[in-house]
Design an enzyme around this catalytic site. Structure first.
Site, PDB file in Angstrom:
ATOM      1  N   GLU A 253      -9.770 -21.629  27.928  1.00 37.91           N
ATOM      2  CA  GLU A 253     -10.714 -22.405  27.122  1.00 37.91           C
ATOM      3  C   GLU A 253     -11.655 -23.221  28.002  1.00 37.91           C
ATOM      4  OE1 GLU A 253      -7.687 -23.202  23.372  1.00 37.91           O
ATOM      5  OE2 GLU A 253      -7.575 -24.478  25.141  1.00 37.91           O
ATOM      6  N   GLU A 452      -9.318 -18.072  15.179  1.00 41.44           N
ATOM      7  CA  GLU A 452      -7.944 -17.819  15.634  1.00 41.44           C
ATOM      8  C   GLU A 452      -6.994 -18.782  14.956  1.00 41.44           C
ATOM      9  OE1 GLU A 452      -7.338 -17.957  19.811  1.00 41.44           O
ATOM     10  OE2 GLU A 452      -8.325 -16.049  20.204  1.00 41.44           O
TER      11      GLU A 452
END
Length: 544
Positions: A253, A452
């Site tokens: 990320e 997600e």
């Protein structure tokens, strides 16, 4: 800014000026595959198509499922396509597909359920483990060939981060050993907090452009890795591999490791405010240089001010407290603009490289932004600030990230689609509010969005929450797309009741009416319903 002298005691923060929330998240999806195993960046060899299917996991003894011929990738379904992330160790530390027969049967079941494709990480610590510029793609080529065999698309996640909490973790995949050796020689290559605690999940972005990896900079190493991937998977790009997600930090990320990744999903993570990761010498040099440019040298040394006690209690921290915190002073704005700006610059460097390398291949690039929601209903949003998202009561921290992604036509990936505010015991947390802001930023910038789940579960409440959350971005008329990525495949997915819920969920997301696959089971061709595939998968000892 030039008039700033020293950080004075700040005035009380106003609570009457909350701005409309906007947000953004990111992800970079798959590239494609061909068939050779080891490549150096300068190699001009191309894999031959004759070996593309050499290790298809469903080859072998009786009971396995084989397609008569490799089908074309499925057309986009009318609704939101669903992808499934494969197990972390789908390709083991030695670079080969783990349990190939089970993998083949599992992919057949997913295809029968109407899943559009699969996503999987291509770990830096696996591919380039043998030395700088020595790439072993063999296991991932086999995995891509298996996906093609079952008519599934691939989202490739280029994972430049560590997996797991340490050697004791069964899913432990560190950075390449030769990288770790350089980090041991120069500890400041690691992210560092004010206690001088080092984090080796990902190389500090403070040295992005410095030749600290045996003559190459981290950006050059990432670029060479991407270029080798493109050359190796040339035959798959655009057809099977349709997205490439570029890892941009810990956990893949775009963020700082303000809190170790393994702690983020633990129940107690909501009490963690996190630590600013700006105390290695490279980040300190950048902070000092920025202060000199603005003529405020006194504020450019030593890192953040007033963060003592930040891990214990929000209101005990001089920096984060709602009433009079440094975050809302000229000093705080200077520091946070620099800290978050360095993160956005890191993401832009990676997007620029990926856009150049994958231009003309037919794949979409994407990146992922973390869903840090623990203190969303506070003024300072401390856990977001330490992660690098300058998002507060008074400022939208996600829109600049979304605008950067839009510049390179990258898709945005974000989690929290399965989380509900009602589940949280911490009244300051709001996963739904965080998601609304991120989706809002994606809408404003017309970004393709990949959702997600944050927790691997298949109960009706969480799946229904995913469907509700997906509607935040559905019905777009601008040509942007939405898809959902279920994280991640494991043995429990194929248990009868879970599989029934999952196939129903796929139908609801994609609006598809029929989920049948033409399969060849040893003798004769049969049409098996998606429920029947569960039995075959169980016989193949699907993933644990």
């Amino acid at each position: 800014m030039a008039a700033i002298t020293a950080p004075p005691p700040p005035p009380p923060a106003s609570t009457s000026c909350r701005l409309p929330r906007r947000g953004s998240l990111i992800r970079i999806a798959a590239a494609s595959s061909s068939s050779s195993s080891r490549f150096r960046p300068s190699s001009s060899r191309r894999p031959s198509s004759s070996t593309s299917f050499s290790a298809a996991g469903s080859s072998g003894g009786g009971g396995e499922i084989l397609h008569v011929s490799p089908p074309s990738p499925p057309a986009d379904p009318p609704g939101a396509p669903v992808y499934v992330t494969l197990p972390t160790d789908a390709v083991g530390p030695g670079g080969r597909v783990a349990r190939p027969r089970a993998m083949g049967a599992s992919l057949a079941a997913l295809a029968a359920a109407g899943v559009a494709g699969v996503a999987f990480e291509l770990w830096w610590g696996v591919v380039e483990r043998q030395g700088p510029g020595e790439y072993d793609w063999a296991g991932y080529l086999d995995l891509a060939a298996m996906a093609r065999r079952h008519g599934l698309r691939v989202r490739a996640i280029l994972a430049f981060h560590q997996c797991g909490a340490g050697p004791h973790d069964p899913l432990w995949i560190p950075l390449p050993q030769w990288v770790l050796e350089e980090m041991d020689k120069v500890p400041d290559l690691s992210y560092t907090n004010r206690y001088q605690q080092r984090n080796k999940e990902y190389i500090s972005l403070g040295c992005d452009s410095l030749p600290v990896l045996k003559g190459r900079s981290p950006m050059q190493a990432y670029s060479d890795f991407m270029r080798s991937f493109r050359n190796t998977f040339e035959d798959y790009l655009g057809a099977i591999v349709t997205e490439v997600q570029v890892g941009m930090g810990p956990g893949g990320e775009l963020r700082y490791p303000s809190c170790p990744t393994e702690k983020l999903n633990q129940p107690g993570s909501s009490s963690e405010l996190g630590e600013f990761q700006c105390y290695d010498k490279f980040m300190q040099a950048s902070l000092s240089a920025q202060a000199q440019i603005l003529g405020i040298q006194k504020l450019g040394s030593g890192g953040s001010i007033g963060t003592d006690g930040s891990q214990q209690n929000l209101e005990e921290s001089s920096f984060f407290r709602s009433d009079g915190g440094y975050w809302d002073t000229p000093y705080g704005r200077f520091f946070l603009e620099w800290y978050s700006g360095m993160l956005v610059l890191h993401g832009e460097r990676l997007c620029m490289i990926a856009d150049t390398i994958f231009s003309g291949t037919g794949v979409t690039i994407s990146g992922k932004v973390a869903g840090i929601h623990w203190h969303y209903y506070t003024c300072a949003h401390p856990s977001e600030l330490t992660a690098g998202y300058y998002n507060t009561l008074l400022r939208d921290g996600y829109l600049p990230i979304a605008q950067m992604f839009a510049k390179y036509k990258a898709a945005l990936c974000c989690s929290c689609f399965d989380l509900r505010d009602a589940e949280k015991t911490n009244p300051e947390s709001s996963p739904e509010g965080t998601l609304r802001q991120l989706v809002g930023a994606a809408k404003m910038c017309n970004l393709p969005l990949n959702g997600e789940n944050s927790v691997t579960r298949l109960d009706d409440a969480s799946l229904n929450q995913v469907i509700r959350s997906s509607r935040l971005y559905s019905g777009r008329s601008s040509g942007t797309s939405f898809s959902f990525n279920y994280v991640r495949m494991n043995k429990s997915l194929f248990e009868f009741h879970n599989w029934s819920r999952f196939t129903k969920f796929v139908r609801q997301m994609s609006d598809a009416r029929t989920f049948l696959a033409r399969l060849d089971v040893r003798r004769g061709q049969q049409y098996l319903s998606s429920m029947s595939v569960v039995w075959v998968v169980s016989r193949a000892c699907a993933y644990t």
